[in-house]
Design a protein around this motif. Structure first.
Motif, PDB file in Angstrom:
ATOM      1  N   ALA A 190       0.688  -1.048  -0.632  1.00  0.00           N
ATOM      2  CA  ALA A 190      -0.321  -0.076   0.024  1.00  0.00           C
ATOM      3  C   ALA A 190       0.461   0.996  -0.113  1.00  0.00           C
ATOM      4  O   ALA A 190       0.262   2.480  -0.849  1.00  0.00           O
ATOM      5  N   GLN A 191       2.055   0.940   1.305  1.00  0.00           N
ATOM      6  CA  GLN A 191       3.058   2.509   0.873  1.00  0.00           C
ATOM      7  C   GLN A 191       3.496   2.197  -0.261  1.00  0.00           C
ATOM      8  O   GLN A 191       4.044   3.427  -0.433  1.00  0.00           O
ATOM      9  N   ILE A 192       3.697   1.674  -1.382  1.00  0.00           N
ATOM     10  CA  ILE A 192       4.786   1.196  -2.206  1.00  0.00           C
ATOM     11  C   ILE A 192       4.191   2.028  -3.514  1.00  0.00           C
ATOM     12  O   ILE A 192       4.406   2.952  -3.936  1.00  0.00           O
ATOM     13  N   GLY A 193       3.248   1.259  -3.556  1.00  0.00           N
ATOM     14  CA  GLY A 193       1.525   2.225  -4.260  1.00  0.00           C
ATOM     15  C   GLY A 193       1.823   3.571  -4.235  1.00  0.00           C
ATOM     16  O   GLY A 193       1.113   4.523  -5.158  1.00  0.00           O
ATOM     17  N   LYS A 194       1.241   3.976  -2.641  1.00  0.00           N
ATOM     18  CA  LYS A 194       2.092   5.920  -2.570  1.00  0.00           C
ATOM     19  C   LYS A 194       2.308   6.750  -3.618  1.00  0.00           C
ATOM     20  O   LYS A 194       2.344   7.119  -3.438  1.00  0.00           O
TER      21      LYS A 194
END
Length: 382
Positions: free
Chosen positions: A287-291
């Motif tokens: 999720a954070q990588i995607g952000k």
């Protein structure tokens, strides 16, 4: 493929065949200008360099992609603009000659998808392939660091091209199980394990817009970034801005023109996003990588103006798909592509979103699940 085209052209089997990967830059495409961080990996757009010894001091080169032929005398290595890609071969010969290596005649053939890449990655791939082949054929015992520096000099000094050292090093040292985080200031690297699993994928979306316009636009942006950081360094009297506080740009503490301020802020933040990937990858925090990917996409689109209506449309559709964690822009030598961090179960849902793309834009988008590849390989040596 390399061996077949070589034998067909020269009627002889190659003595050495070297397979060199292309490079995908995830974060830090412009980090060169601020001595920042780059996150990149090798990809499956390979160049095959096949070499056999000749009978005189003539070097013959065959490009199977353009069906073009060049030749030069190994003792006469003057740069000629009209020789185009052949100058990358001459540059390697020039650097080896300066090291005291006797240069004879050779028959060289180039094949593979990488011949369609832009100049910066193609020049790196040709120089790496030719240098590794010469190293094998002549028993020079050059290690990978020496090869990297020789190829970098070939591209930047002999050919006068902007070729990133990180690109060359990644071709030589990439791993198929992860990415490379490269520090452009110290010229050091660390490996980042691939955080993606069977469930979560990196999906590359090719908008299939003719690449010429996108490449020209990207070339202009590199010039813009170079000029912006030159202004920042002159204004601050700093030789290195790798750790320059972004807040001083955001709050307009440094008095530079608005375009330069926006560009420098975006590139410095992009470099910071690259740095964060080591931590996020260890935790497999998709999720954070995607952000981070989405933030990078916004920076490139809004501040560096690297986009087109097709890419914007494709990114917008990604935001509408459940379990698509983010979308950003990556660079692989063909032009900017869209990259999605997406759950495997949602890939088909995204594909369904693209049914209108062809009708609206007149191009058909193609989707590829992306995995890093390994470094160069000597696939034949006898």
């Amino acid at each position: 493929m390399g061996e077949v085209s070589h034998k067909k052209e020269y009627n002889i089997e190659p003595e050495v065949v070297v397979k060199v990967p292309g490079i995908t830059t995830i974060f830090g495409e412009f980090a060169y200008y601020c001595q920042g961080k780059v996150l990149c990996c090798a990809n499956a757009s390979f160049l095959n360099v096949s070499v056999s010894k000749g009978v005189d001091n003539q070097v013959h080169i065959f490009n199977s992609y353009t069906n073009d032929r060049k030749r030069f005398v190994s003792t006469s290595l003057k740069f000629r603009k009209e020789d185009k890609w052949a100058n990358y071969v001459k540059g390697v010969f020039q650097e080896l000659s300066e090291m005291g290596t006797p240069m004879d005649g050779y028959d060289i053939s180039l094949s593979g998808e990488a011949l369609a890449l832009d100049g910066a990655i193609l020049s790196a791939a040709i120089s790496v392939g030719v240098c590794v082949a010469m190293n094998e054929l002549n028993g020079l015992k050059l290690n990978e660091d020496a090869i990297a520096m020789l190829c970098f000099k070939c591209c930047t000094r002999y050919c006068n091209e902007l070729t990133k050292y990180s690109t060359i090093v990644t071709m030589l040292k990439a791993r198929s199980d992860g990415y490379i985080l490269f520090d452009m200031n110290t010229l050091s690297l660390q490996y980042v394990d691939d955080p993606f699993t069977d469930k979560c994928k990196v999906l590359i979306v090719n908008c299939n817009v003719p690449p010429t316009a996108l490449r020209e636009e990207l070339s202009h942006r590199h010039a813009n970034v170079r000029d912006a950081f030159a202004i920042l360094k002159a204004k601050t009297q700093l030789t290195s801005v790798k750790d320059f506080p972004i807040s001083e740009l955001t709050q307009r503490i440094v008095q530079i023109d608005e375009q330069s301020r926006r560009i420098c802020r975006a590139v410095l933040e992009d470099s910071q996003l690259a740095s964060s990937m080591e931590r996020l990858a260890k935790g497999r925090d998709h999720a954070q990588i995607g952000k981070c990917m989405s933030r990078e996409g916004v920076l490139l689109r809004d501040d560096l103006e690297i986009s087109c209506p097709e890419l914007d449309w494709l990114a917008k559709r990604a935001s509408e798909v459940p379990l698509c964690y983010g979308a950003g822009i990556v660079f692989n030598g063909y032009g900017p592509y869209l990259a999605l961090i997406i759950d495997e179960s949602s890939i088909e849902k995204y594909r369904e979103k693209l049914e209108d793309y062809d009708r609206i834009f007149g191009f058909k988008a193609t989707l590829t699940v992306f995995n890093p590849c390994g470094a160069y390989e000597v696939v034949r040596n006898h």
